[in-house]
Enzyme design. Structure first.
Site, mmCIF file in Angstrom:
data_model
loop_
_atom_site.group_PDB
_atom_site.id
_atom_site.type_symbol
_atom_site.label_atom_id
_atom_site.label_comp_id
_atom_site.label_asym_id
_atom_site.label_seq_id
_atom_site.Cartn_x
_atom_site.Cartn_y
_atom_site.Cartn_z
ATOM 1 N N ARG A 36 0.877 -1.218 0.032
ATOM 2 C CA ARG A 36 -0.021 -0.074 -0.060
ATOM 3 C C ARG A 36 0.812 1.070 0.237
ATOM 4 O O ARG A 36 0.458 2.189 -0.586
ATOM 5 C CB ARG A 36 -1.004 0.075 1.154
ATOM 6 C CG ARG A 36 -2.103 -0.961 0.971
ATOM 7 C CD ARG A 36 -3.041 -0.788 2.274
ATOM 8 N NE ARG A 36 -4.409 -1.311 1.789
ATOM 9 C CZ ARG A 36 -5.390 -1.499 2.643
ATOM 10 N NH1 ARG A 36 -5.183 -1.137 4.271
ATOM 11 N NH2 ARG A 36 -6.346 -2.011 2.304
ATOM 12 N N LYS A 209 -16.273 -17.278 4.423
ATOM 13 C CA LYS A 209 -17.938 -16.868 4.572
ATOM 14 C C LYS A 209 -18.500 -16.322 3.240
ATOM 15 O O LYS A 209 -18.094 -15.592 2.531
ATOM 16 C CB LYS A 209 -18.032 -15.775 5.551
ATOM 17 C CG LYS A 209 -17.658 -16.361 6.607
ATOM 18 C CD LYS A 209 -17.868 -14.957 7.840
ATOM 19 C CE LYS A 209 -17.798 -15.494 9.148
ATOM 20 N NZ LYS A 209 -18.141 -14.204 10.059
ATOM 21 N N GLY A 366 -6.467 -9.414 0.930
ATOM 22 C CA GLY A 366 -5.180 -9.835 1.510
ATOM 23 C C GLY A 366 -4.553 -11.077 1.165
ATOM 24 O O GLY A 366 -3.392 -11.141 0.623
ATOM 25 N N GLY A 389 -12.037 -4.434 1.655
ATOM 26 C CA GLY A 389 -13.367 -4.095 1.656
ATOM 27 C C GLY A 389 -13.899 -3.135 0.782
ATOM 28 O O GLY A 389 -14.962 -3.280 -0.005
#
Ligand code: 3PG
Length: 409
Positions: A36, A209, A366, A389
């Site tokens: 980043r 999930k 990630g 996200g």
């Protein structure tokens, strides 16, 4: 979309506040992954070369929320872990230039340093989230951040899904607000994939999930992605919903009807949905023992699946052949635990190969990004997204508040 970028404004002699996303892993005071930080360097260098006085600001972790949790549990809270000082040092090394650091979380004397900045100099503020006003998008805090600022640049794509003081609020107090070069690049790659992809368009989704990925899956089906490959533990919710035994593998029981609905919608839209055919299972993972690859239908009640198997890796690689656009988010198994990283690494190789054969590939999230880096394939991928996200929300078709705030100017 983006109306103006940093290239469209005169920077010389101006105080330029650049919101970056330097929320990076730090261990014992050392930055572990600088992806980043490197991503924001083109914007920072552009501002410095054009004679700006640069103020950099980011968040790191969720210090106030973690502090509250620690207090509730009665455990010690170490605020020093949330300092951006190691990041300022890393940035200074990468830029081969001094980066002054403003260590006041309240910014009480922050502006002394900022007003003393000379053209081409740079100061980084301490973690914005040490101030309660940041996450609350408090106008007073936003106004404080904007004090003395001529131009606001948002280069924090990874935080663009948050309406915080430094991503949204500040734009109400600075006249000139533009996107940075990383933000521009992220939106160009992701926007093209979502709205005007070259086909065949293949999406690969993984992770634990299915509930985290439903909005993305639905958005991709609506946009008629040609193939949707689903791996990782989220596949078990589909299998259990179809009536297979999945043993002790991770399942979200309450999402089973949604999984069946997703399969129905994919079929209706003509989207080819591929699930694993085999997987790596163990009968205990604490300690891990007796790993073996078996077909999904042979899973008995005592087993737990932790990765895709070799047949699935080969089938998924084959599904990528000839693709013109590939979007990948999420690992295929328990990537952090060797040898259950093998399936994810196999997909990283297949995506790199498809890219060499003409696909535009975008990898986000990630573990998928870590897999690409671990396999030494980062330069073989068209675009590595710095968003977690934010990338998922963008792919779900949501408006990102940090981007909308720039568009409103
Ligand atoms: C991220 O790592 O996804 C961004 O930095 C946003 O962090 P947050 O989820 O704590 O807002």
């Amino acid at each position: 979309m983006i109306k103006k970028t940093i290239r469209d404004v005169e920077l010389s002699g101006k105080t330029v506040f650049i919101r970056v996303d330097f929320n990076v892993p730090i261990k014992e005071g050392v930055v572990e992954d600088d992806t980043r930080i490197r991503g924001a360097i083109p914007t920072i260098e552009y501002a410095l070369e054009n004679g700006a006085k640069v103020v950099l600001a980011s968040h790191l972790g969720r210090p106030l929320k973690d502090k509250k949790k620690a207090e509730e549990k009665g455990v010690e809270f170490d605020v020093s872990k949330y300092s951006l000082a190691p990041v300022a040092k890393k940035l200074s090394d990468l830029l081969t230039k001094p980066v002054d650091f403003e260590d006041s979380s309240e910014l009480s004397d922050g502006y002394a340093k900022i007003s003393a900045l000379q053209d081409g100099e740079i100061v980084m503020l301490e973690n914005l989230r040490l101030n309660a006003g940041e996450e609350k998008n408090d106008p007073e805090f936003a106004k404080t951040l904007a004090k003395g600022v001529d131009i606001y640049v948002n280069d924090a794509f990874g935080t663009a899904h948050r309406a915080h003081a430094s991503t949204e609020g500040i734009t109400h107090f600075v006249d000139t607000c533009v996107a940075g070069l990383l933000m521009e690049k992220e939106l160009a790659f992701l926007g093209k994939a979502l709205n005007d992809p070259e086909r065949p368009f293949v999406a690969i989704l993984g992770g634990a999930k299915v509930s985290d990925k439903i909005p993305v899956i639905e958005s991709l089906i609506k946009r008629k992605v040609d193939k949707l490959l689903i791996g990782g533990a989220m596949a078990y919710t589909f299998f259990k919903a179809q009536g297979f035994t999945v043993g002790k593998s991770l399942v979200e029981d309450d999402m089973m009807p949604t999984a069946l609905e997703v399969e129905r919608k994919a079929k209706e839209a003509g989207v080819e949905l591929l699930l694993p055919t085999d997987h790596q299972v163990v009968d205990s993972y604490d300690p891990i023992n007796s790993r073996k690859a078996i077909q999904i239908e042979f899973t008995n009640a005592g087993l737990v699946g932790l990765d895709i198997g070799p047949d699935t890796a080969a089938r998924f690689a084959q599904a990528l052949e000839g693709a013109k656009t590939i979007v990948w988010n999420g690992p295929m198994g328990m990537f952090e635990e060797k040898p259950f990283d093998e399936g994810t690494l196999a997909i990283a190789n297949a995506v790199a190969e498809a890219t060499a054969n003409g696909a535009t590939s975008i990898v986000g999230g990630g573990d998928s990004v870590a897999a690409v880096n671990q396999a030494g394939l980062a330069d073989k991928i068209s675009h590595i997204s710095t968003g977690g996200g934010a990338t998922l929300e963008f792919l779900a078709g949501d408006e990102l508040p940090g981007v909308a705030a720039l568009d409103d100017k």
